[in-house]
Design an enzyme around this catalytic site. Structure first.
Site, PDB file in Angstrom:
ATOM      1  N   LEU A  84       0.794  -1.222   0.000  1.00 61.59           N
ATOM      2  CA  LEU A  84       0.000   0.000   0.000  1.00 61.59           C
ATOM      3  C   LEU A  84       0.833   1.282   0.000  1.00 61.59           C
ATOM      4  O   LEU A  84       0.303   2.372   0.216  1.00 61.59           O
ATOM      5  CB  LEU A  84      -0.973  -0.004   1.183  1.00 61.59           C
ATOM      6  CG  LEU A  84      -1.951  -1.187   1.179  1.00 61.59           C
ATOM      7  CD1 LEU A  84      -2.843  -1.137   2.403  1.00 61.59           C
ATOM      8  CD2 LEU A  84      -2.767  -1.233  -0.102  1.00 61.59           C
ATOM      9  N   CYS A  85       2.127   1.157  -0.257  1.00 62.66           N
ATOM     10  CA  CYS A  85       2.995   2.342  -0.351  1.00 62.66           C
ATOM     11  C   CYS A  85       2.889   2.961  -1.736  1.00 62.66           C
ATOM     12  O   CYS A  85       2.854   2.259  -2.741  1.00 62.66           O
ATOM     13  CB  CYS A  85       4.451   1.970  -0.096  1.00 62.66           C
ATOM     14  SG  CYS A  85       4.833   1.730   1.623  1.00 62.66           S
ATOM     15  N   HIS A  86       2.875   4.284  -1.752  1.00 62.25           N
ATOM     16  CA  HIS A  86       2.873   4.996  -3.027  1.00 62.25           C
ATOM     17  C   HIS A  86       4.282   5.021  -3.608  1.00 62.25           C
ATOM     18  O   HIS A  86       5.247   5.167  -2.855  1.00 62.25           O
ATOM     19  CB  HIS A  86       2.421   6.454  -2.823  1.00 62.25           C
ATOM     20  CG  HIS A  86       1.001   6.581  -2.423  1.00 62.25           C
ATOM     21  ND1 HIS A  86       0.572   6.415  -1.122  1.00 62.25           N
ATOM     22  CD2 HIS A  86      -0.104   6.866  -3.151  1.00 62.25           C
ATOM     23  CE1 HIS A  86      -0.738   6.591  -1.071  1.00 62.25           C
ATOM     24  NE2 HIS A  86      -1.180   6.864  -2.276  1.00 62.25           N
ATOM     25  N   MET A 120       8.338   4.659   5.366  1.00 63.93           N
ATOM     26  CA  MET A 120       8.489   3.273   4.926  1.00 63.93           C
ATOM     27  C   MET A 120       9.775   3.081   4.117  1.00 63.93           C
ATOM     28  O   MET A 120      10.411   2.037   4.203  1.00 63.93           O
ATOM     29  CB  MET A 120       7.267   2.825   4.117  1.00 63.93           C
ATOM     30  CG  MET A 120       5.996   2.760   4.937  1.00 63.93           C
ATOM     31  SD  MET A 120       6.142   1.793   6.467  1.00 63.93           S
ATOM     32  CE  MET A 120       6.553   0.198   5.803  1.00 63.93           C
ATOM     33  N   GLU A 121      10.153   4.086   3.353  1.00 58.05           N
ATOM     34  CA  GLU A 121      11.390   3.991   2.575  1.00 58.05           C
ATOM     35  C   GLU A 121      12.615   3.921   3.498  1.00 58.05           C
ATOM     36  O   GLU A 121      13.538   3.127   3.269  1.00 58.05           O
ATOM     37  CB  GLU A 121      11.496   5.161   1.604  1.00 58.05           C
ATOM     38  CG  GLU A 121      10.544   5.082   0.420  1.00 58.05           C
ATOM     39  CD  GLU A 121       9.060   5.316   0.748  1.00 58.05           C
ATOM     40  OE1 GLU A 121       8.205   5.014  -0.105  1.00 58.05           O
ATOM     41  OE2 GLU A 121       8.740   5.789   1.861  1.00 58.05           O
ATOM     42  N   ASP A 135      23.092 -11.921   5.177  1.00 55.89           N
ATOM     43  CA  ASP A 135      23.364 -12.762   4.013  1.00 55.89           C
ATOM     44  C   ASP A 135      24.859 -12.917   3.758  1.00 55.89           C
ATOM     45  O   ASP A 135      25.341 -14.014   3.490  1.00 55.89           O
ATOM     46  CB  ASP A 135      22.683 -12.169   2.772  1.00 55.89           C
ATOM     47  CG  ASP A 135      23.016 -12.968   1.518  1.00 55.89           C
ATOM     48  OD1 ASP A 135      22.735 -14.190   1.507  1.00 55.89           O
ATOM     49  OD2 ASP A 135      23.578 -12.390   0.568  1.00 55.89           O
TER      50      ASP A 135
END
Length: 169
Positions: A84-86, A120-121, A135
């Site tokens: 739901l992120c733009h 969010m970014e 990793d």
């Protein structure tokens, strides 16, 4: 149909419509403003793993630099990963990855001029940088732990500023 914003007048999160279906927030009417977000997190590892990282002896390469670059890439791809992120036109990204005491510290700062924030970014950049450390070092230390990923500051937008260290908006 009512206008969708992040939180309505009843305090309800608005990534859901009246029927409870998930939807992307409509930010079309919001003004464009300068928006920044800073997120942090860390990876705890064994002392011998941190020594290998600091001496650039990990077989896969320079762990800190690869993790930093992975953070940049992740910030730019957030809307492809979080449903739901733009998609945003980011104007600046900074990712710092360093060994501090007994862990790898990660901090990301993201900026845009737009109608929605970049929290969010920044969080995605930190998370993916941490995953990259894991990793690259998992062959020598499977007990590493990515933790404390959090938003520490945000500015801009109609909801106002947030500073975790200040404990208030």
């Amino acid at each position: 149909m009512s206008k969708i914003t992040h939180i309505d007048e009843k305090g309800t999160l608005t990534h859901f419509d009246e029927k409870g279906d998930t939807r992307m927030v409509d930010v079309g009417e919001k003004p464009e403003t300068l928006r920044t977000a800073i997120a942090q997190g860390h990876v705890t590892a064994k002392p011998e793993t941190l020594k290998l990282i600091s001496e650039q002896q990990v077989k896969k390469g320079n762990v800190l630099e690869v993790a930093r670059l992975a953070g940049y890439m992740a910030a730019k791809k957030t809307s492809e990963l979080v449903p739901l992120c733009h998609p945003l036109n980011l104007t600046s990204i900074r990712v710092d990855v360093s060994i501090v005491e007994d862990k790898v510290e990660i901090e990301a700062e993201v900026q845009t001029v737009g109608r929605t924030g970049v929290e969010m970014e920044a969080l995605t950049a930190v998370s993916v940088a941490g995953l990259t450390v894991y990793d690259m070092c998992k062959a020598v230390d499977r007990e590493m732990c990515i933790s404390d990923v959090k938003l520490v500051k945000k500015t801009g937008g109609t909801s106002g500023d947030f500073n975790l260290s200040a404990g208030k908006r």
